[in-house]
Design a protein around this motif. Structure first.
Motif, PDB file in Angstrom:
ATOM      1  N   ILE A   4       0.895  -1.195   0.005  1.00  0.00           N
ATOM      2  CA  ILE A   4       0.105   0.085   0.079  1.00  0.00           C
ATOM      3  C   ILE A   4       1.110   1.243  -0.061  1.00  0.00           C
ATOM      4  O   ILE A   4       2.150   1.097   0.323  1.00  0.00           O
ATOM      5  CB  ILE A   4      -1.017  -0.022   1.344  1.00  0.00           C
ATOM      6  N   ARG A   5       0.206   2.519  -0.410  1.00  0.00           N
ATOM      7  CA  ARG A   5       0.757   3.701  -0.461  1.00  0.00           C
ATOM      8  C   ARG A   5       0.030   4.381   0.851  1.00  0.00           C
ATOM      9  O   ARG A   5      -1.138   4.479   0.529  1.00  0.00           O
ATOM     10  CB  ARG A   5       0.940   4.537  -1.490  1.00  0.00           C
ATOM     11  N   ALA A   6       0.569   4.929   1.837  1.00  0.00           N
ATOM     12  CA  ALA A   6      -0.090   5.404   2.952  1.00  0.00           C
ATOM     13  C   ALA A   6      -0.406   6.908   2.534  1.00  0.00           C
ATOM     14  O   ALA A   6       0.009   7.377   1.553  1.00  0.00           O
ATOM     15  CB  ALA A   6       0.633   5.515   4.457  1.00  0.00           C
ATOM     16  N   ALA A   7      -1.477   7.679   3.204  1.00  0.00           N
ATOM     17  CA  ALA A   7      -1.728   8.826   3.077  1.00  0.00           C
ATOM     18  C   ALA A   7      -0.528   9.838   2.879  1.00  0.00           C
ATOM     19  O   ALA A   7      -0.581  10.741   2.345  1.00  0.00           O
ATOM     20  CB  ALA A   7      -2.735   9.565   4.102  1.00  0.00           C
ATOM     21  N   ASP A   8       0.479   9.712   3.690  1.00  0.00           N
ATOM     22  CA  ASP A   8       1.730  10.524   3.734  1.00  0.00           C
ATOM     23  C   ASP A   8       2.923  10.225   2.874  1.00  0.00           C
ATOM     24  O   ASP A   8       3.636  10.712   2.651  1.00  0.00           O
ATOM     25  CB  ASP A   8       2.236  10.544   5.219  1.00  0.00           C
ATOM     26  N   GLY A   9       2.357   9.145   1.962  1.00  0.00           N
ATOM     27  CA  GLY A   9       3.305   8.862   0.951  1.00  0.00           C
ATOM     28  C   GLY A   9       4.064   7.614   0.821  1.00  0.00           C
ATOM     29  O   GLY A   9       4.858   7.044   0.200  1.00  0.00           O
ATOM     30  N   THR A  10       4.201   7.285   2.206  1.00  0.00           N
ATOM     31  CA  THR A  10       5.174   6.192   2.611  1.00  0.00           C
ATOM     32  C   THR A  10       4.523   4.653   1.795  1.00  0.00           C
ATOM     33  O   THR A  10       3.489   4.603   2.026  1.00  0.00           O
ATOM     34  CB  THR A  10       5.227   6.063   3.868  1.00  0.00           C
ATOM     35  N   LEU A  11       5.458   4.098   1.417  1.00  0.00           N
ATOM     36  CA  LEU A  11       5.147   2.862   0.741  1.00  0.00           C
ATOM     37  C   LEU A  11       5.288   1.523   2.095  1.00  0.00           C
ATOM     38  O   LEU A  11       6.279   1.801   2.634  1.00  0.00           O
ATOM     39  CB  LEU A  11       5.909   2.423  -0.402  1.00  0.00           C
ATOM     40  N   TYR A  12       4.365   0.866   2.033  1.00  0.00           N
ATOM     41  CA  TYR A  12       4.037  -0.290   3.058  1.00  0.00           C
ATOM     42  C   TYR A  12       3.891  -1.724   2.407  1.00  0.00           C
ATOM     43  O   TYR A  12       2.980  -1.768   1.720  1.00  0.00           O
ATOM     44  CB  TYR A  12       3.480  -0.202   4.137  1.00  0.00           C
ATOM     45  N   ALA A  13       4.694  -2.582   2.660  1.00  0.00           N
ATOM     46  CA  ALA A  13       4.642  -4.096   2.247  1.00  0.00           C
ATOM     47  C   ALA A  13       4.475  -4.947   3.128  1.00  0.00           C
ATOM     48  O   ALA A  13       5.743  -5.107   3.947  1.00  0.00           O
ATOM     49  CB  ALA A  13       5.596  -4.335   1.084  1.00  0.00           C
ATOM     50  N   GLY A  14       3.467  -5.991   3.462  1.00  0.00           N
ATOM     51  CA  GLY A  14       3.637  -6.749   4.435  1.00  0.00           C
ATOM     52  C   GLY A  14       3.558  -8.103   3.717  1.00  0.00           C
ATOM     53  O   GLY A  14       2.987  -8.445   2.701  1.00  0.00           O
ATOM     54  N   GLY A  15       4.244  -9.167   4.602  1.00  0.00           N
ATOM     55  CA  GLY A  15       4.126 -10.810   4.138  1.00  0.00           C
ATOM     56  C   GLY A  15       4.783 -11.501   5.031  1.00  0.00           C
ATOM     57  O   GLY A  15       4.889 -11.291   6.116  1.00  0.00           O
ATOM     58  N   GLY A  16       5.355 -12.473   4.342  1.00  0.00           N
ATOM     59  CA  GLY A  16       6.037 -13.615   5.103  1.00  0.00           C
ATOM     60  C   GLY A  16       5.529 -15.003   4.735  1.00  0.00           C
ATOM     61  O   GLY A  16       4.802 -15.155   3.992  1.00  0.00           O
ATOM     62  N   ASN A  17       5.971 -16.056   5.418  1.00  0.00           N
ATOM     63  CA  ASN A  17       5.527 -17.266   5.344  1.00  0.00           C
ATOM     64  C   ASN A  17       6.029 -18.178   6.544  1.00  0.00           C
ATOM     65  O   ASN A  17       6.757 -17.557   7.301  1.00  0.00           O
ATOM     66  CB  ASN A  17       5.811 -17.963   3.813  1.00  0.00           C
ATOM     67  N   ASN A  18       5.858 -19.325   6.535  1.00  0.00           N
ATOM     68  CA  ASN A  18       6.251 -20.311   7.717  1.00  0.00           C
ATOM     69  C   ASN A  18       7.764 -20.296   7.910  1.00  0.00           C
ATOM     70  O   ASN A  18       8.313 -20.417   8.835  1.00  0.00           O
ATOM     71  CB  ASN A  18       5.813 -21.752   7.416  1.00  0.00           C
ATOM     72  N   TRP A  19       8.345 -20.118   6.796  1.00  0.00           N
ATOM     73  CA  TRP A  19       9.887 -20.170   6.654  1.00  0.00           C
ATOM     74  C   TRP A  19      10.395 -18.846   7.021  1.00  0.00           C
ATOM     75  O   TRP A  19      11.327 -18.498   8.142  1.00  0.00           O
ATOM     76  CB  TRP A  19      10.504 -20.315   5.307  1.00  0.00           C
ATOM     77  N   TYR A  20      10.003 -17.578   6.551  1.00  0.00           N
ATOM     78  CA  TYR A  20      10.668 -16.377   6.902  1.00  0.00           C
ATOM     79  C   TYR A  20       9.915 -15.801   8.229  1.00  0.00           C
ATOM     80  O   TYR A  20      10.673 -14.893   8.909  1.00  0.00           O
ATOM     81  CB  TYR A  20      10.183 -15.438   5.627  1.00  0.00           C
ATOM     82  N   GLY A  21       8.900 -16.117   8.483  1.00  0.00           N
ATOM     83  CA  GLY A  21       7.895 -15.136   9.471  1.00  0.00           C
ATOM     84  C   GLY A  21       7.464 -14.030   8.733  1.00  0.00           C
ATOM     85  O   GLY A  21       7.549 -13.559   7.859  1.00  0.00           O
ATOM     86  N   PRO A  22       6.731 -13.183   9.959  1.00  0.00           N
ATOM     87  CA  PRO A  22       6.284 -11.872   9.448  1.00  0.00           C
ATOM     88  C   PRO A  22       7.115 -10.743   9.312  1.00  0.00           C
ATOM     89  O   PRO A  22       8.011 -10.772   9.941  1.00  0.00           O
ATOM     90  CB  PRO A  22       5.038 -11.876  10.308  1.00  0.00           C
ATOM     91  N   SER A  23       6.932  -9.771   8.264  1.00  0.00           N
ATOM     92  CA  SER A  23       7.608  -8.491   8.261  1.00  0.00           C
ATOM     93  C   SER A  23       6.914  -7.556   7.496  1.00  0.00           C
ATOM     94  O   SER A  23       6.207  -7.900   6.396  1.00  0.00           O
ATOM     95  CB  SER A  23       9.156  -8.865   7.799  1.00  0.00           C
TER      96      SER A  23
END
Length: 363
Positions: free
Chosen positions: A46-65
């Motif tokens: 997503i792109r937040a209202a202030d312009g920052t880009l955020y990406a969320g994900g992960g899996n069983n191997w990596y965990g969340p981030s």
């Protein structure tokens, strides 16, 4: 005074990283950038209202981030600090982030995770705190996963009241809080759960996507495992609006940015028939009257051998005067329409399997 030229972005989360498609407001030619986030599995971007880009994900191997960029994707930072239910053998481990939401009224970022739960950050995703009230709901011991896991995939914030929020999880249902997440109430009355014997339960409905329009904050819509629904009272009661669609089953849903009566869904064949475009004919369905009637939109979309799936987060709509509609497929195609869905073009191909599509208009 210099003329400001807007840029339209389609933010694509995939099994192997995040991508950005960019165009001018005509939306005829698209430039692809990426992959970002070191090819991490990305469930939402997503792109937040202030312009920052955020990406969320992960899996069983990596965990969340959660990944963050403040320079339009040139550089990124990564953090999952605080994203845990605690320690101990019986405490579930968070495997991935399914949904990110920007509460533009106060700058908070929310994250929905698997196993189903809600987290918030008040420092631009540097650290996270558990909104524990949701998992403290009395129904929690009976929560069961859907086919895609026990995931919290929809976060709907109220446009003017920061204490009100709705979330949805598969296969648990919809919940609302009116006190900033301390306590939650179920919001599933009127929604079928055909996989349960007897009457529909208070919770356990398999919501696939939950949406709200800021101009009508008591109007909610959902695409469910068992049909499409609308609510006039913040989810306290739901009315089914499936009749007119070729299937009750589907994953994504979006609402027109300027008309809360206009909604879009992508029906799929049911669980027993593959969960893909019906008969291999790609189509989006639009209602301009809150689901009372439906129109098939397939101009420019493949009408044979399109046995593709569009997942719950993989559909978006931009905010231009004549909004563009977009969706991504399980086989790496992105399709877009610059005329509210009447006609479609292929914007990108050969991407990894697409898990999310979001749209933004940037000055």
């Amino acid at each position: 005074m210099a003329r400001v030229t807007k840029r339209v972005e389609v933010l694509v989360g995939t099994k192997k990283g995040a991508f950005i498609l960019e165009s001018d407001p005509a939306r005829r030619d698209w430039r692809l950038r990426g992959p970002f986030c070191q090819n991490w599995p990305t469930h939402d971007f997503i792109r937040a209202a202030d312009g920052t880009l955020y990406a969320g994900g992960g899996n069983n191997w990596y965990g969340p981030s959660v990944w963050r960029s403040t320079d339009n994707g040139e550089t990124w930072t990564q953090s999952s600090a605080g994203m845990s239910y605690g320690d101990g053998e019986d405490v579930p481990k968070i495997t991935t982030i399914w949904k990110l939401a920007d509460a533009a009224s106060n700058g908070t970022i929310y994250a929905g995770v698997e196993p189903a739960g809600l987290f918030r950050s008040d420092d631009h995703a540097e650290t996270w705190s558990h909104v524990a009230g949701l998992r403290e709901h009395p129904s929690r011991p009976e929560w069961t996963p859907g086919n895609g896991g026990l995931c919290l995939h929809s976060i709907v914030t109220h446009p003017t009241d920061p204490n009100r929020m709705w979330v949805a999880a598969s296969a648990v249902g919809t919940f609302e809080t009116a006190d900033g997440g301390k306590t939650w109430e179920t919001r599933n009355k009127g929604v079928r759960a055909d996989f349960y014997p007897g009457p529909a339960p208070e919770f356990g409905q398999c919501v696939h996507k939950l949406r709200l329009h800021p101009d009508q904050p008591e109007w909610l819509y959902q695409q469910n495992h068992c049909g499409v629904y609308r609510s006039d009272d913040g989810g306290r009661q739901w009315t089914e609006v499936t009749p007119g669609l070729p299937s009750e089953f589907g994953f994504p849903m979006v609402i027109h940015p300027h008309d809360p009566r206009t909604i879009y869904v992508i029906p799929h064949s049911g669980p027993a028939d593959g969960r893909h475009m019906i008969d291999g004919h790609a189509a989006v369905w639009r209602s301009r009257d809150r689901g009372d009637s439906w129109q098939r939109l397939d101009g420019g979309l493949p009408q044979s051998n399109a046995y593709v799936t569009v997942l719950r987060e993989a559909m978006a709509i931009d905010s231009l005067d004549q909004p563009g509609v977009y969706f991504g497929t399980s086989t790496g195609q992105v399709f877009g329409s610059a005329d509210e869905g009447d006609t479609w073009t292929l914007m990108a191909d050969y991407l990894p399997p697409i898990w999310s599509v979001e749209a933004a208009v940037v000055d």
